[in-house]
Design an enzyme around this catalytic site. Structure first.
Site, PDB file in Angstrom:
ATOM      1  N   LYS A  83      -5.736  -1.454  11.564  1.00  0.00           N
ATOM      2  CA  LYS A  83      -7.142  -1.696  11.863  1.00  0.00           C
ATOM      3  C   LYS A  83      -7.986  -1.236  10.662  1.00  0.00           C
ATOM      4  CE  LYS A  83      -9.544   1.664  12.633  1.00  0.00           C
ATOM      5  NZ  LYS A  83      -9.291   2.869  11.842  1.00  0.00           N
ATOM      6  N   LYS A  93     -11.839  19.377  16.907  1.00  0.00           N
ATOM      7  CA  LYS A  93     -11.014  18.171  16.851  1.00  0.00           C
ATOM      8  C   LYS A  93     -10.456  17.981  18.256  1.00  0.00           C
ATOM      9  CE  LYS A  93      -7.662  15.333  15.032  1.00  0.00           C
ATOM     10  NZ  LYS A  93      -7.983  13.964  14.678  1.00  0.00           N
ATOM     11  N   ASP A 149      -3.052  -0.266  16.820  1.00  0.00           N
ATOM     12  CA  ASP A 149      -4.123   0.646  17.177  1.00  0.00           C
ATOM     13  C   ASP A 149      -3.383   1.922  17.535  1.00  0.00           C
ATOM     14  OD1 ASP A 149      -5.899   2.243  18.630  1.00  0.00           O
ATOM     15  OD2 ASP A 149      -7.155   0.491  18.986  1.00  0.00           O
ATOM     16  N   HIS A 150      -3.355   2.869  16.618  1.00  0.00           N
ATOM     17  CA  HIS A 150      -2.412   3.983  16.812  1.00  0.00           C
ATOM     18  C   HIS A 150      -2.748   4.841  18.042  1.00  0.00           C
ATOM     19  CE1 HIS A 150      -5.302   6.548  14.647  1.00  0.00           C
ATOM     20  NE2 HIS A 150      -4.668   7.584  15.152  1.00  0.00           N
ATOM     21  N   ASP A 191     -14.870   1.870  12.682  1.00  0.00           N
ATOM     22  CA  ASP A 191     -13.679   2.685  12.420  1.00  0.00           C
ATOM     23  C   ASP A 191     -13.060   3.223  13.716  1.00  0.00           C
ATOM     24  OD1 ASP A 191     -11.927   4.120  10.584  1.00  0.00           O
ATOM     25  OD2 ASP A 191     -12.956   5.949  11.240  1.00  0.00           O
ATOM     26  N   HIS A 203     -10.065   1.989  18.729  1.00  0.00           N
ATOM     27  CA  HIS A 203      -9.517   3.072  19.534  1.00  0.00           C
ATOM     28  C   HIS A 203     -10.257   3.317  20.851  1.00  0.00           C
ATOM     29  CE1 HIS A 203      -7.393   3.699  15.922  1.00  0.00           C
ATOM     30  NE2 HIS A 203      -8.206   4.538  15.341  1.00  0.00           N
ATOM     31  N   THR A 259       1.468   3.550  -2.106  1.00  0.00           N
ATOM     32  CA  THR A 259       1.022   4.834  -2.658  1.00  0.00           C
ATOM     33  C   THR A 259      -0.214   5.355  -1.911  1.00  0.00           C
ATOM     34  OG1 THR A 259      -0.267   3.625  -4.274  1.00  0.00           O
ATOM     35  CG2 THR A 259       1.888   4.419  -5.009  1.00  0.00           C
ATOM     36  N   GLY A 263       0.852  -1.196   0.000  1.00  0.00           N
ATOM     37  CA  GLY A 263       0.000   0.000   0.000  1.00  0.00           C
ATOM     38  C   GLY A 263       0.885   1.244   0.000  1.00  0.00           C
TER      39      GLY A 263
HETATM   40  C1  BG6 Z   1      -8.270   6.393  12.200  1.00  0.00           C
HETATM   41  C2  BG6 Z   1      -9.641   6.381  11.592  1.00  0.00           C
HETATM   42  O1  BG6 Z   1      -7.956   5.136  12.737  1.00  0.00           O
HETATM   43  O2  BG6 Z   1      -8.211   7.370  13.219  1.00  0.00           O
HETATM   44  C3  BG6 Z   1      -9.971   7.746  11.039  1.00  0.00           C
HETATM   45  O3  BG6 Z   1      -9.680   5.426  10.551  1.00  0.00           O
HETATM   46  C4  BG6 Z   1      -9.785   8.823  12.084  1.00  0.00           C
HETATM   47  O4  BG6 Z   1     -11.299   7.785  10.544  1.00  0.00           O
HETATM   48  C5  BG6 Z   1      -8.426   8.685  12.737  1.00  0.00           C
HETATM   49  O5  BG6 Z   1      -9.884  10.073  11.432  1.00  0.00           O
HETATM   50  C6  BG6 Z   1      -8.311   9.629  13.916  1.00  0.00           C
HETATM   51  O6  BG6 Z   1      -7.002   9.585  14.383  1.00  0.00           O
HETATM   52  P1  BG6 Z   1      -6.361  10.809  15.146  1.00  0.00           P
HETATM   53  O7  BG6 Z   1      -5.006  10.338  15.547  1.00  0.00           O
HETATM   54  O8  BG6 Z   1      -6.342  11.954  14.184  1.00  0.00           O
HETATM   55  O9  BG6 Z   1      -7.264  11.057  16.306  1.00  0.00           O
END
Ligand code: BG6
Length: 480
Positions: A150, A337, A179-180, A237, A242, A12, A10
């Site tokens: 994920k 945000k 899971d970032h 998602d 998360h 690109t 993946g």
């Molecule tokens: C991702 C989702 O795992 O996390 C996205 O797929 C979401 O939809 C993103 O925008 C949010 O991550 P962060 O680090 O910007 O809060």
């Protein structure tokens, strides 16, 4: 020990451009990349190495947290290769193997490989199968690890199927389920706040806590990710991965030590005890929404029933948390945000100052964009009158939004290079979160939705407010 060729399927795609390459750039800038290191980016598009590097240079300029420096870029670009390949075609893996042999020797990577699957989930199993068939999963005297983005599967059944394939090919110890959120500074801080202080843990339970609110709100819409998102929705998602990870860190019992397995054992116990699970309770306690302009986004059906917002009232059915509501919400096109956790404490049982206005104590953990912990309590307003005012003690790790703390992906990539799986999800965590989410998705299937149901730029549908109003509560919006 950690030299490796980092192979991105993946190459690109959006994730590679926005997160992975900028993370590698920041790591090389800090001198943290292994000495023997190279990147092989795999994509379907027919691109020369130069054309690919041009794209990557642009994304680093746009997304890296360090400003672009020609010298650093020169160092990184010499490590990056582009390989065009149809990853569904087994024959091409033989050629990939030869190419990796060449790169391994040239960059002294000792034959260690980390495969990062940054492709749509439906390709995970075919890639893993083909890597195994080509013996690219070999562990003899070197390591071969796989990192999976994920969502891990689409539901419980597909996750079980995928997991069997991966474990067969690589083994659990070489599987890194990303899971970032777990790489975010303040999530790592939750356990420290709870278990390295004597102040909070004694009151971290139903006797002292009135409610927990978790908000993960985004201002952006779905942008160019319509085809992925139509099959996911906010529940898969964001919540399945998360937000349930975040919740388990808040709700878990004290682990016996800090080893990855002890921590995960406790997190899994939370996921096993989540409610609601019955259809009637799900209907009562979970609200979904869709923003007004969602159906006009690219690759989105004009009659889409995909949710872009969810609000949930959850219960963790353990003695510690009996009857404490956990309210969680997440959505796109909301006013801010932010990721914030609010632990609201009960008011004192016998209030001496019942003729004065006071507010409940709150511990607020801000995950992003600000990072910090704030404690809100009551104090006397200076002066001759008896007035109580809320005051705040704060530890602000990053008050100036945009300060240069490492991105979650930097930490997670380094951990995978070093073989440390603490911040990755173990299989049973994924299993139990899918079990919980599957029940919700199934119960939604028979229900009609009245979408779209919230204006862009607002906090979701009115029903999300009603969910809390039924309990005599309100969402706490911190900018207020
Ligand atoms: C991702 C989702 O795992 O996390 C996205 O797929 C979401 O939809 C993103 O925008 C949010 O991550 P962060 O680090 O910007 O809060």
């Amino acid at each position: 020990m950690n030299n490796n060729t980092f192979v991105i399927f993946g190459g690109t795609g959006d994730l590679t451009q926005r997160k992975l390459m900028p993370a590698l750039y920041n790591l090389i800038k800090e001198g943290s990349l292994p000495k023997g290191f190279a990147v092989v980016s795999i994509g379907r598009r027919d691109l020369t190495r130069e054309a690919y590097l041009d794209q990557i240079q642009t994304s680093i300029k746009t997304f890296s947290r360090y400003p672009f420096e020609e010298k650093i870029w020169d160092e990184l670009k010499n490590l990056i290769y582009y390989k065009q390949m149809d990853f569904t075609n087994f024959a091409e893996y033989e050629k990939l193997k030869e190419f990796l042999d060449f790169v391994d020797i040239k960059h002294h990577t000792k034959g260690n490989h980390i495969y990062y699957l940054a492709v749509a989930p439906e390709f995970f199993d075919v890639i893993v199968d083909n890597l195994a068939k080509a013996n690219l999963n070999a562990q003899n005297g070197k390591f071969s690890r796989v990192m999976i983005e994920k969502p891990f599967g689409r539901n419980l059944q597909s996750a079980i199927y995928l997991n069997q394939k991966i474990i067969q090919a690589f083994g659990e110890e070489n599987t890194y389920r990303i899971d970032h959120y777990l790489g975010k500074e303040m999530l790592q801080n939750i356990m420290v706040i709870r278990f390295a202080n004597s102040l909070f843990e004694p009151v971290w339970n139903k006797d002292y806590i009135e409610q927990v609110q978790i908000t993960s709100s985004e201002t952006i819409g779905i942008g160019t990710r319509g085809s992925y998102y139509e099959n996911a929705g906010a529940i898969r998602d964001m919540v399945q991965s998360h937000l349930l990870q975040l919740l388990s860190l808040i709700a878990m019992e004290r682990p016996k030590d800090l080893s990855p397995n002890s921590v995960r054992d406790e997190k899994v116990k939370v996921l096993q005890k989540l409610k609601p699970t019955s259809k009637a309770e799900i209907k009562k306690n979970i609200v979904r929404g869709q923003y007004k302009s969602y159906r006009s986004e690219p690759n989105v059906s004009t009659t889409s029933t995909t949710e872009t917002f969810v609000a949930l009232k959850l219960e963790v059915d353990t003695p510690r948390w009996k009857n404490v509501p956990f309210y969680i919400r997440t959505g796109k096109k909301l006013p801010r945000k932010a990721i914030e956790i609010i632990i609201q404490f009960k008011q004192p049982e016998k209030m001496l100052y019942d003729n004065l206005t006071s507010i409940p104590n709150m511990l607020i953990i801000k995950v992003q964009p600000q990072e910090g912990v704030f404690f809100v309590f009551n104090a006397k307003k200076p002066g001759t009158k008896n007035t109580i005012i809320p005051v705040q003690m704060d530890f602000c790790q990053n008050c100036d939004v945009g300060i240069n703390t490492p991105e979650a992906y930097e930490r997670l990539l380094l951990d995978a290079f070093n073989g440390d799986s603490t911040l990755f999800a173990r299989w049973d965590e994924v299993l139990y979160s899918w079990k919980f989410i599957d029940a919700i998705i199934e119960s939604w299937q028979d229900d009609e939705v009245n979408f779209p149901n919230y204006e862009d730029g607002t906090y979701g549908p009115i029903e999300a407010n009603e969910l809390l109003a039924k309990d005599g509560k309100e969402w706490i919006n911190l900018e207020d």
